[in-house]
Design a protein around this motif. Structure first.
Motif, PDB file in Angstrom:
ATOM      1  N   ILE A 198       0.829  -1.208   0.000  1.00  0.00           N
ATOM      2  CA  ILE A 198       0.000   0.000   0.000  1.00  0.00           C
ATOM      3  C   ILE A 198       0.861   1.254   0.000  1.00  0.00           C
ATOM      4  O   ILE A 198       0.560   2.237  -0.686  1.00  0.00           O
ATOM      5  N   GLY A 199       1.954   1.236   0.760  1.00  0.00           N
ATOM      6  CA  GLY A 199       2.854   2.383   0.777  1.00  0.00           C
ATOM      7  C   GLY A 199       3.462   2.671  -0.582  1.00  0.00           C
ATOM      8  O   GLY A 199       3.590   3.830  -0.992  1.00  0.00           O
ATOM      9  N   SER A 200       3.827   1.615  -1.286  1.00  0.00           N
ATOM     10  CA  SER A 200       4.418   1.790  -2.612  1.00  0.00           C
ATOM     11  C   SER A 200       3.404   2.305  -3.627  1.00  0.00           C
ATOM     12  O   SER A 200       3.769   2.967  -4.602  1.00  0.00           O
ATOM     13  N   LEU A 201       2.125   2.000  -3.383  1.00  0.00           N
ATOM     14  CA  LEU A 201       1.070   2.416  -4.318  1.00  0.00           C
ATOM     15  C   LEU A 201       0.328   3.662  -3.846  1.00  0.00           C
ATOM     16  O   LEU A 201      -0.625   4.096  -4.506  1.00  0.00           O
ATOM     17  N   ALA A 202       0.719   4.232  -2.715  1.00  0.00           N
ATOM     18  CA  ALA A 202      -0.041   5.324  -2.092  1.00  0.00           C
ATOM     19  C   ALA A 202      -0.352   6.486  -3.027  1.00  0.00           C
ATOM     20  O   ALA A 202      -1.505   6.935  -3.097  1.00  0.00           O
ATOM     21  N   PRO A 203       0.626   7.033  -3.787  1.00  0.00           N
ATOM     22  CA  PRO A 203       0.280   8.142  -4.677  1.00  0.00           C
ATOM     23  C   PRO A 203      -0.782   7.762  -5.706  1.00  0.00           C
ATOM     24  O   PRO A 203      -1.699   8.549  -5.984  1.00  0.00           O
ATOM     25  N   LEU A 204      -0.675   6.553  -6.256  1.00  0.00           N
ATOM     26  CA  LEU A 204      -1.657   6.095  -7.233  1.00  0.00           C
ATOM     27  C   LEU A 204      -3.026   5.922  -6.581  1.00  0.00           C
ATOM     28  O   LEU A 204      -4.062   6.280  -7.165  1.00  0.00           O
ATOM     29  N   LEU A 205      -3.052   5.388  -5.367  1.00  0.00           N
ATOM     30  CA  LEU A 205      -4.318   5.180  -4.663  1.00  0.00           C
ATOM     31  C   LEU A 205      -5.036   6.499  -4.420  1.00  0.00           C
ATOM     32  O   LEU A 205      -6.257   6.601  -4.596  1.00  0.00           O
ATOM     33  N   VAL A 206      -4.292   7.522  -4.023  1.00  0.00           N
ATOM     34  CA  VAL A 206      -4.908   8.827  -3.750  1.00  0.00           C
ATOM     35  C   VAL A 206      -5.359   9.490  -5.045  1.00  0.00           C
ATOM     36  O   VAL A 206      -6.452  10.064  -5.119  1.00  0.00           O
ATOM     37  N   ILE A 242      12.234  10.451   8.291  1.00  0.00           N
ATOM     38  CA  ILE A 242      12.793   9.837   7.085  1.00  0.00           C
ATOM     39  C   ILE A 242      12.005  10.268   5.850  1.00  0.00           C
ATOM     40  O   ILE A 242      12.585  10.616   4.811  1.00  0.00           O
ATOM     41  N   THR A 243      10.684  10.260   5.953  1.00  0.00           N
ATOM     42  CA  THR A 243       9.834  10.627   4.814  1.00  0.00           C
ATOM     43  C   THR A 243      10.083  12.061   4.378  1.00  0.00           C
ATOM     44  O   THR A 243      10.238  12.345   3.184  1.00  0.00           O
ATOM     45  N   ILE A 244      10.125  12.982   5.341  1.00  0.00           N
ATOM     46  CA  ILE A 244      10.350  14.394   5.006  1.00  0.00           C
ATOM     47  C   ILE A 244      11.724  14.581   4.378  1.00  0.00           C
ATOM     48  O   ILE A 244      11.878  15.281   3.366  1.00  0.00           O
ATOM     49  N   ALA A 245      12.735  13.947   4.962  1.00  0.00           N
ATOM     50  CA  ALA A 245      14.100  14.099   4.456  1.00  0.00           C
ATOM     51  C   ALA A 245      14.236  13.544   3.038  1.00  0.00           C
ATOM     52  O   ALA A 245      14.818  14.190   2.153  1.00  0.00           O
ATOM     53  N   VAL A 246      13.667  12.363   2.805  1.00  0.00           N
ATOM     54  CA  VAL A 246      13.775  11.732   1.482  1.00  0.00           C
ATOM     55  C   VAL A 246      12.999  12.522   0.442  1.00  0.00           C
ATOM     56  O   VAL A 246      13.496  12.758  -0.677  1.00  0.00           O
ATOM     57  N   THR A 276       7.668  12.042  -4.533  1.00  0.00           N
ATOM     58  CA  THR A 276       6.644  11.549  -3.596  1.00  0.00           C
ATOM     59  C   THR A 276       6.677  10.027  -3.531  1.00  0.00           C
ATOM     60  O   THR A 276       6.644   9.431  -2.438  1.00  0.00           O
ATOM     61  N   TRP A 277       6.729   9.392  -4.679  1.00  0.00           N
ATOM     62  CA  TRP A 277       6.740   7.930  -4.731  1.00  0.00           C
ATOM     63  C   TRP A 277       7.985   7.374  -4.036  1.00  0.00           C
ATOM     64  O   TRP A 277       7.898   6.404  -3.276  1.00  0.00           O
ATOM     65  N   ILE A 278       9.137   7.981  -4.253  1.00  0.00           N
ATOM     66  CA  ILE A 278      10.381   7.523  -3.609  1.00  0.00           C
ATOM     67  C   ILE A 278      10.248   7.595  -2.091  1.00  0.00           C
ATOM     68  O   ILE A 278      10.629   6.659  -1.365  1.00  0.00           O
ATOM     69  N   ALA A 279       9.692   8.699  -1.585  1.00  0.00           N
ATOM     70  CA  ALA A 279       9.529   8.871  -0.140  1.00  0.00           C
ATOM     71  C   ALA A 279       8.523   7.872   0.425  1.00  0.00           C
ATOM     72  O   ALA A 279       8.708   7.343   1.529  1.00  0.00           O
ATOM     73  N   CYS A 280       7.456   7.601  -0.328  1.00  0.00           N
ATOM     74  CA  CYS A 280       6.449   6.634   0.126  1.00  0.00           C
ATOM     75  C   CYS A 280       7.033   5.235   0.250  1.00  0.00           C
ATOM     76  O   CYS A 280       6.727   4.495   1.198  1.00  0.00           O
ATOM     77  N   VAL A 281       7.868   4.862  -0.707  1.00  0.00           N
ATOM     78  CA  VAL A 281       8.532   3.554  -0.653  1.00  0.00           C
ATOM     79  C   VAL A 281       9.484   3.487   0.536  1.00  0.00           C
ATOM     80  O   VAL A 281       9.536   2.483   1.254  1.00  0.00           O
ATOM     81  N   ALA A 282      10.248   4.561   0.753  1.00  0.00           N
ATOM     82  CA  ALA A 282      11.182   4.589   1.889  1.00  0.00           C
ATOM     83  C   ALA A 282      10.434   4.422   3.207  1.00  0.00           C
ATOM     84  O   ALA A 282      10.850   3.663   4.094  1.00  0.00           O
ATOM     85  N   ASN A 283       9.312   5.127   3.361  1.00  0.00           N
ATOM     86  CA  ASN A 283       8.513   5.001   4.576  1.00  0.00           C
ATOM     87  C   ASN A 283       7.946   3.587   4.731  1.00  0.00           C
ATOM     88  O   ASN A 283       7.951   3.023   5.827  1.00  0.00           O
ATOM     89  N   GLY A 297       3.988   8.108   4.799  1.00  0.00           N
ATOM     90  CA  GLY A 297       4.758   8.470   3.611  1.00  0.00           C
ATOM     91  C   GLY A 297       4.014   9.419   2.697  1.00  0.00           C
ATOM     92  O   GLY A 297       4.564  10.409   2.214  1.00  0.00           O
ATOM     93  N   MET A 298       2.727   9.152   2.457  1.00  0.00           N
ATOM     94  CA  MET A 298       1.961   9.988   1.547  1.00  0.00           C
ATOM     95  C   MET A 298       1.796  11.403   2.093  1.00  0.00           C
ATOM     96  O   MET A 298       2.037  12.394   1.400  1.00  0.00           O
ATOM     97  N   ASN A 299       1.395  11.516   3.345  1.00  0.00           N
ATOM     98  CA  ASN A 299       1.077  12.827   3.906  1.00  0.00           C
ATOM     99  C   ASN A 299       2.308  13.684   4.167  1.00  0.00           C
ATOM    100  O   ASN A 299       2.336  14.870   3.801  1.00  0.00           O
ATOM    101  N   PHE A 300       3.325  13.102   4.791  1.00  0.00           N
ATOM    102  CA  PHE A 300       4.492  13.907   5.124  1.00  0.00           C
ATOM    103  C   PHE A 300       5.420  14.113   3.930  1.00  0.00           C
ATOM    104  O   PHE A 300       6.219  15.057   3.929  1.00  0.00           O
ATOM    105  N   SER A 301       5.319  13.254   2.914  1.00  0.00           N
ATOM    106  CA  SER A 301       6.109  13.500   1.701  1.00  0.00           C
ATOM    107  C   SER A 301       5.654  14.783   1.017  1.00  0.00           C
ATOM    108  O   SER A 301       6.459  15.505   0.414  1.00  0.00           O
ATOM    109  N   GLN A 302       4.361  15.084   1.131  1.00  0.00           N
ATOM    110  CA  GLN A 302       3.862  16.301   0.504  1.00  0.00           C
ATOM    111  C   GLN A 302       4.375  17.548   1.218  1.00  0.00           C
ATOM    112  O   GLN A 302       4.535  18.602   0.611  1.00  0.00           O
ATOM    113  N   PHE A 303       4.653  17.419   2.504  1.00  0.00           N
ATOM    114  CA  PHE A 303       5.299  18.514   3.226  1.00  0.00           C
ATOM    115  C   PHE A 303       6.729  18.695   2.735  1.00  0.00           C
ATOM    116  O   PHE A 303       7.175  19.822   2.485  1.00  0.00           O
TER     117      PHE A 303
END
Length: 470
Positions: free
Chosen positions: A298-306, A444-448, A393-400, A337-343
């Motif tokens: 789900i984390g890897s697909l999060a941007p697509l899901l949203v 980690i998500t914000i940094a990535v 965004t996708w890279i950060a979601c995968v990392a999270n 990953g999805m929410n904080f990556s956008q920050f």
């Protein structure tokens, strides 16, 4: 420069084909959601070109216009200025022919649209109750006695939204399906009746006129009540036709209740419950065999899901998990990953760009995503428009997802991850390891996402100024 909300409302209505082309309209946190008589009359390209519109998403038979945090102001102007009223007959007539664009979107798109309309209005209240429960954990750590009435009352408020969920969803389902609201709410109340719940402890079969009734606690459930109100829509239509107008005031609700009594207790309720049980069984099997798998997928697909709205299809399963196992280890964990990556994306754009329009947008998006966990302004206003931030965004979601899978991060109360909702990661048993891991996942998500956005770069010329970052 401040937005001209009147002009924006005019542009939206015009782009949707005019007020007479809109049959349904409501809004969520960031989007004006509509159903249209005819998609052919809408000018989606004009909407997409509007600088004050962050994005346009086609849904089954309608359009979602992403406005951002000011959506309520725009929505109020549209409603008051254009006095939009539903035209069911015309809607059915114009959407019926084969080859219409609504049919091409398929059953899944229609299902997600219905699910969004029904569950969406209840989510802020459910999140509020979840946050109250999370804050209660903090209060107990600070010395609040679990034996006192203060604790009991606060806990009551924290549990109320999930417990009475069938009532809320009965109301929103009635509005979506166009059936009697008061009778629908009545059926929702019956689902959480102490008498019906009490049957679960009898240990003996329960029958209604010889028909088997499944003894189940329907509190916190989603599918049974939605299925029931959908069937009630057709029962109500049937009763409307056969009951004479002179006695309709009393005998219409009476006949509806008599018909629905066995239907909801012997058919729709049990079927919905079995579907929920099946989903939970599948989820339990996956968690037992590979507890890391769900959050990773789900984390890897999060941007697509949203982007497609498919994350809404997981809400019923999450509700079931909270009411049974007491936590969620897939959807909201992945959405760190999805929410904080956008920050992180918005922050990188804010610091790197010299485009004033993007800088203004990015500052607003950063605050919204970090404090409230609302991602649409950044996702549609920045990531989709400039493309490369979407990759970040996708890279950060995968990392999270990888981090949360390794350390088995869980969410113990319903809520979208954000700065103010971080208490949802506190374990009610008093241990703090899960919370610390969640904080680490956020960092980690914000940094990535920040680093990936900065390294990949972006073309900010789409915001109307010549100066662009690269």
């Amino acid at each position: 420069m401040a937005k001209n909300y009147n002009a924006l409302a005019d542009d939206i209505v015009k782009g949707l084909g005019g007020a007479d082309n809109i049959t349904k309209i409501f809004h969520c946190a960031t989007r004006v959601r509509t159903q249209l008589l005819s998609m052919d009359r809408a000018d989606l390209d004009a909407l997409k070109r509007n600088p004050d519109i962050l994005g346009v998403v086609e849904s089954a038979g309608g359009v979602q216009v992403v406005v951002g945090n000011d959506v309520a102001k725009v929505y109020d102007i549209i409603i008051n200025k254009f006095n939009i009223k539903e035209n069911k007959a015309e809607s059915e007539k114009l959407n019926a022919p084969a080859g219409d664009k609504t049919e091409k979107q398929g059953i899944l798109s229609m299902f997600l649209n219905v699910l969004s309309a029904i569950i969406g209005p209840a989510i802020p209240l459910i999140m509020c109750s979840g946050l109250i429960s999370a804050i209660l954990v903090i209060m107990t750590k600070l010395g609040l006695s679990t034996e006192g009435t203060t604790y009991t009352i606060i806990k009551m408020f924290g549990n109320a939204a999930l417990y009475f969920l069938p009532v809320f969803l009965a109301y929103t389902s009635a509005k979506k399906f166009g059936c009697d609201i008061m009778m629908s709410v009545f059926f929702g109340v019956v689902f959480i009746s102490p008498t019906l719940i009490g049957f679960t402890s009898l240990g003996t079969p329960v029958h209604l006129f010889g028909l088997p009734v499944k003894a189940v606690d329907y509190s916190s459930t989603v599918i049974p009540v939605i299925f029931t109100i959908w069937v009630f829509k057709y029962v109500e239509r049937f009763v409307e036709k056969i009951v004479p107008s002179a006695i309709k005031f009393v005998f219409k609700p009476l006949l509806c209740v008599i018909i629905m009594m066995p239907v909801m207790l012997c058919v729709t309720g049990p079927v919905g419950s079995y579907l929920g049980d099946a989903l939970l069984a599948v989820m339990g099997a996956v968690n037992s065999a590979a507890p890391w798998a769900t959050v990773l997928v789900i984390g890897s697909l999060a941007p697509l899901l949203v982007l497609t709205g498919m994350h809404l299809a997981l809400i019923p399963l999450v509700m079931t998990m909270f009411s049974t196992v007491g936590y969620d280890n897939m959807l909201f964990t992945a959405f760190i990953g999805m929410n904080f990556s956008q920050f992180g994306v918005a922050l990188a754009c804010l610091f790197k760009t010299k485009n004033k329009n993007l800088r203004t947008l990015a500052s607003s998006c950063a605050i919204t995503s970090f404090l409230a966990g609302v991602t649409e302004p950044t996702l549609y206003g920045i990531c989709v428009r400039m493309k490369r931030p979407l990759i970040a965004t996708w890279i950060a979601c995968v990392a999270n997802a990888v981090f949360c899978a390794i350390f088995s991060v869980k969410v113990f109360n319903f809520g979208a991850p954000s700065f103010f909702t971080m208490p949802i990661f506190m374990n009610p048993d008093g241990s703090m390891n899960n919370f610390y891991f969640a904080v680490a996942a956020v960092v980690i998500t914000i940094a990535v996402s920040f680093a990936a956005t900065w390294i990949l770069g972006f073309d900010d010329s789409v915001y109307g100024e010549e100066t662009a970052a690269s």
